[in-house]
Design a protein around this motif. Structure first.
Motif, PDB file in Angstrom:
ATOM      1  N   TYR A  69      62.781   1.032   8.510  1.00 64.40           N
ATOM      2  CA  TYR A  69      62.136   1.482   7.263  1.00 64.40           C
ATOM      3  C   TYR A  69      60.755   0.856   7.115  1.00 64.40           C
ATOM      4  O   TYR A  69      60.530  -0.285   7.526  1.00 64.40           O
ATOM      5  N   PHE A  70      59.873   1.631   6.496  1.00 67.58           N
ATOM      6  CA  PHE A  70      58.544   1.137   6.136  1.00 67.58           C
ATOM      7  C   PHE A  70      58.550   0.928   4.629  1.00 67.58           C
ATOM      8  O   PHE A  70      58.760   1.880   3.872  1.00 67.58           O
ATOM      9  N   ILE A  71      58.359  -0.313   4.204  1.00 65.89           N
ATOM     10  CA  ILE A  71      58.423  -0.606   2.765  1.00 65.89           C
ATOM     11  C   ILE A  71      57.006  -0.569   2.202  1.00 65.89           C
ATOM     12  O   ILE A  71      56.139  -1.370   2.573  1.00 65.89           O
ATOM     13  N   THR A  72      56.798   0.399   1.318  1.00 66.71           N
ATOM     14  CA  THR A  72      55.507   0.500   0.652  1.00 66.71           C
ATOM     15  C   THR A  72      55.717   0.286  -0.841  1.00 66.71           C
ATOM     16  O   THR A  72      56.855   0.042  -1.280  1.00 66.71           O
ATOM     17  N   THR A 115      46.474   2.652   0.790  1.00 66.91           N
ATOM     18  CA  THR A 115      45.557   1.539   1.047  1.00 66.91           C
ATOM     19  C   THR A 115      45.040   1.650   2.474  1.00 66.91           C
ATOM     20  O   THR A 115      45.835   1.747   3.418  1.00 66.91           O
ATOM     21  N   PRO A 116      43.715   1.644   2.665  1.00 69.59           N
ATOM     22  CA  PRO A 116      43.168   1.806   4.018  1.00 69.59           C
ATOM     23  C   PRO A 116      43.409   0.576   4.900  1.00 69.59           C
ATOM     24  O   PRO A 116      43.321  -0.563   4.448  1.00 69.59           O
ATOM     25  N   LEU A 117      43.703   0.883   6.163  1.00 65.79           N
ATOM     26  CA  LEU A 117      43.868  -0.185   7.161  1.00 65.79           C
ATOM     27  C   LEU A 117      42.671  -0.225   8.116  1.00 65.79           C
ATOM     28  O   LEU A 117      42.349  -1.282   8.665  1.00 65.79           O
ATOM     29  N   THR A 118      42.075   0.940   8.349  1.00 61.30           N
ATOM     30  CA  THR A 118      40.885   1.016   9.208  1.00 61.30           C
ATOM     31  C   THR A 118      39.869   1.919   8.496  1.00 61.30           C
ATOM     32  O   THR A 118      40.124   2.363   7.371  1.00 61.30           O
ATOM     33  N   ASP A 119      38.767   2.245   9.175  1.00 64.36           N
ATOM     34  CA  ASP A 119      37.757   3.122   8.560  1.00 64.36           C
ATOM     35  C   ASP A 119      38.327   4.503   8.274  1.00 64.36           C
ATOM     36  O   ASP A 119      37.804   5.237   7.431  1.00 64.36           O
ATOM     37  N   GLU A 120      39.377   4.875   9.007  1.00 65.00           N
ATOM     38  CA  GLU A 120      39.911   6.234   8.864  1.00 65.00           C
ATOM     39  C   GLU A 120      41.384   6.306   8.481  1.00 65.00           C
ATOM     40  O   GLU A 120      41.850   7.336   8.004  1.00 65.00           O
ATOM     41  N   LYS A 121      42.111   5.251   8.735  1.00 62.86           N
ATOM     42  CA  LYS A 121      43.568   5.329   8.610  1.00 62.86           C
ATOM     43  C   LYS A 121      44.113   4.453   7.484  1.00 62.86           C
ATOM     44  O   LYS A 121      43.590   3.368   7.219  1.00 62.86           O
ATOM     45  N   THR A 122      45.201   4.951   6.883  1.00 64.57           N
ATOM     46  CA  THR A 122      45.845   4.235   5.786  1.00 64.57           C
ATOM     47  C   THR A 122      47.248   3.757   6.200  1.00 64.57           C
ATOM     48  O   THR A 122      47.708   4.052   7.304  1.00 64.57           O
ATOM     49  N   ASN A 123      47.922   3.098   5.273  1.00 66.14           N
ATOM     50  CA  ASN A 123      49.326   2.704   5.497  1.00 66.14           C
ATOM     51  C   ASN A 123      50.193   3.917   5.807  1.00 66.14           C
ATOM     52  O   ASN A 123      51.119   3.831   6.603  1.00 66.14           O
ATOM     53  N   ALA A 124      49.877   5.042   5.168  1.00 64.32           N
ATOM     54  CA  ALA A 124      50.667   6.263   5.402  1.00 64.32           C
ATOM     55  C   ALA A 124      50.557   6.672   6.874  1.00 64.32           C
ATOM     56  O   ALA A 124      51.555   7.056   7.494  1.00 64.32           O
ATOM     57  N   ASP A 125      49.352   6.558   7.435  1.00 66.76           N
ATOM     58  CA  ASP A 125      49.162   6.904   8.849  1.00 66.76           C
ATOM     59  C   ASP A 125      49.967   5.961   9.745  1.00 66.76           C
ATOM     60  O   ASP A 125      50.530   6.385  10.750  1.00 66.76           O
ATOM     61  N   ALA A 152      52.773   4.365   8.965  1.00 64.61           N
ATOM     62  CA  ALA A 152      54.194   4.732   8.853  1.00 64.61           C
ATOM     63  C   ALA A 152      54.476   5.960   9.708  1.00 64.61           C
ATOM     64  O   ALA A 152      55.515   6.059  10.379  1.00 64.61           O
ATOM     65  N   PHE A 153      53.526   6.892   9.718  1.00 60.71           N
ATOM     66  CA  PHE A 153      53.678   8.130  10.490  1.00 60.71           C
ATOM     67  C   PHE A 153      53.689   7.827  11.993  1.00 60.71           C
ATOM     68  O   PHE A 153      54.552   8.314  12.729  1.00 60.71           O
ATOM     69  N   VAL A 154      52.746   7.010  12.431  1.00 63.85           N
ATOM     70  CA  VAL A 154      52.659   6.648  13.859  1.00 63.85           C
ATOM     71  C   VAL A 154      53.945   5.938  14.300  1.00 63.85           C
ATOM     72  O   VAL A 154      54.455   6.175  15.396  1.00 63.85           O
ATOM     73  N   GLY A 163      55.151  13.046   0.860  1.00 55.87           N
ATOM     74  CA  GLY A 163      55.657  14.358   1.270  1.00 55.87           C
ATOM     75  C   GLY A 163      54.546  15.214   1.864  1.00 55.87           C
ATOM     76  O   GLY A 163      54.718  15.850   2.905  1.00 55.87           O
ATOM     77  N   ALA A 164      53.369  15.204   1.202  1.00 59.65           N
ATOM     78  CA  ALA A 164      52.235  16.010   1.684  1.00 59.65           C
ATOM     79  C   ALA A 164      51.789  15.555   3.063  1.00 59.65           C
ATOM     80  O   ALA A 164      51.263  16.346   3.838  1.00 59.65           O
ATOM     81  N   LEU A 165      51.991  14.276   3.371  1.00 66.03           N
ATOM     82  CA  LEU A 165      51.563  13.729   4.666  1.00 66.03           C
ATOM     83  C   LEU A 165      52.678  13.787   5.714  1.00 66.03           C
ATOM     84  O   LEU A 165      52.535  13.268   6.811  1.00 66.03           O
ATOM     85  N   GLY A 166      53.786  14.403   5.347  1.00 67.14           N
ATOM     86  CA  GLY A 166      54.873  14.591   6.316  1.00 67.14           C
ATOM     87  C   GLY A 166      55.768  13.379   6.497  1.00 67.14           C
ATOM     88  O   GLY A 166      56.463  13.266   7.508  1.00 67.14           O
ATOM     89  N   LEU A 167      55.755  12.489   5.508  1.00 63.76           N
ATOM     90  CA  LEU A 167      56.615  11.300   5.606  1.00 63.76           C
ATOM     91  C   LEU A 167      57.914  11.514   4.830  1.00 63.76           C
ATOM     92  O   LEU A 167      57.903  12.124   3.759  1.00 63.76           O
ATOM     93  N   ASP A 168      58.997  11.000   5.375  1.00 64.41           N
ATOM     94  CA  ASP A 168      60.266  11.019   4.645  1.00 64.41           C
ATOM     95  C   ASP A 168      60.300   9.828   3.702  1.00 64.41           C
ATOM     96  O   ASP A 168      59.870   8.737   4.080  1.00 64.41           O
ATOM     97  N   VAL A 169      60.865  10.038   2.527  1.00 63.13           N
ATOM     98  CA  VAL A 169      61.071   8.907   1.616  1.00 63.13           C
ATOM     99  C   VAL A 169      62.567   8.734   1.427  1.00 63.13           C
ATOM    100  O   VAL A 169      63.264   9.649   0.990  1.00 63.13           O
ATOM    101  N   LYS A 170      63.046   7.563   1.787  1.00 66.58           N
ATOM    102  CA  LYS A 170      64.483   7.275   1.680  1.00 66.58           C
ATOM    103  C   LYS A 170      64.881   7.099   0.213  1.00 66.58           C
ATOM    104  O   LYS A 170      65.952   7.515  -0.201  1.00 66.58           O
TER     105      LYS A 170
END
Ligand SMILES: Nc1ncnc2c1ncn2[C@@H]1O[C@H](COP(=O)(O)OP(=O)(O)O)[C@@H](O)[C@H]1O
Ligand SMILES: [Mg+2]
Length: 231
Positions: free
Chosen positions: A6-9, A124-134, A136-138, A165-172
């Motif tokens: 699980y990814f805890i956000t 919350t951004p992690l890099t110039d282009e990617k966020t925590n959501a990215d 979790a997706f990776v 949901g819009a970013l294609g992530l499942d939420v438990k």
């Protein structure tokens, strides 16, 4: 069977992601499971004897009883209390998702369950282009959303789940947490937040964690055992 991970956000920073992740980690170990943890990026790390101290990563490592190296559990740590993208940019560092994915695989191999704590909130951004959501997706992880109970949490929770949901992530599911002590005269929303979140979400509220004082260890165990039973 695929291993659980699980990814805890959270709905924000300081909502109790570390507190809740540690509680879940301990409860899983009480069930006899081997728990791996990761705090891929930590900012606001104090400096002690010229070393940055990643407090969240250390707390999670201890709660899980994990013997993995701290530098694999937490490969990126920064002194400034800023969004990771900003802290990293100021230090000329780029957070490398491939490296994080390699470390994730390495830790996961050694354990039954994996818990990864994000930094800040979902976007919350992690890099110039990617966020925590990215991230979790990776890593291919479903989310557990820790919601910090206060007036406004219904909005923050629905926004987080909607974005996921819009970013294609499942939420438990959502865990409604109370990082602050109750000051009922100031914030009466605490009495209604759970019901209101449940009314609008099609997801389960996996648990409600009250503010737990110093003497609350036993109470805390019961609450997290129940949450883990529903995971
Ligand atoms: N349910 C709770 N009961 C008591 N203290 C809590 C609770 N949830 C969070 N805290 C405290 O609130 C502060 C912020 O929580 P933390 O887990 O560090 O948030 P985050 O990881 O989201 O930034 C910490 O000092 C933590 O110990
Ligand atoms: Mg934390």
């Amino acid at each position: 069977m695929e291993k659980r991970a699980y990814f805890i956000t959270g709905t924000d920073t300081s909502v109790g992601k570390t507190f809740v992740t540690a509680g879940i980690a301990s409860a899983l170990t009480r069930k006899g499971l081997s728990v791996g943890v990761m705090k891929p990026v930590e900012t606001g790390c104090p400096l002690k004897s010229e070393e940055l101290v990643p407090k969240d990563a250390l707390l999670l490592k201890e709660a899980a009883g994990a013997s993995d190296a701290l530098d694999i559990i937490n490969p990126y740590r920064f002194r400034l209390p800023l969004a990771p993208s900003v802290a990293a940019r100021l230090e000329g560092v780029t957070i490398d998702f491939e490296r994080l994915a390699e470390y994730f695989d390495e830790i996961q191999k050694a354990h039954d369950v994996m818990l990864v704590e994000g930094a800040g909130g979902l976007m919350t951004p992690l890099t110039d282009e990617k966020t925590n959501a990215d991230l979790a997706f990776v890593l291919g992880l479903p989310l557990i959303v820790v919601a910090g109970s206060k007036l406004g949490v219904v909005n923050h929770t629905l926004l987080t789940v909607e974005a996921a949901g819009a970013l294609g992530l499942d939420v438990k599911g959502v865990i409604l947490n109370h990082p602050e002590e109750a000051h009922k005269s100031v914030d009466i929303s605490r009495d209604y937040n759970c019901e209101e979140i449940e009314r609008f979400l099609e997801l389960p509220v996996l648990g409600v964690v009250p503010h737990i004082g110093k003497e609350g260890a036993a109470q805390s165990q019961k609450i997290f055992d129940a949450i883990v039973a529903g995971l």
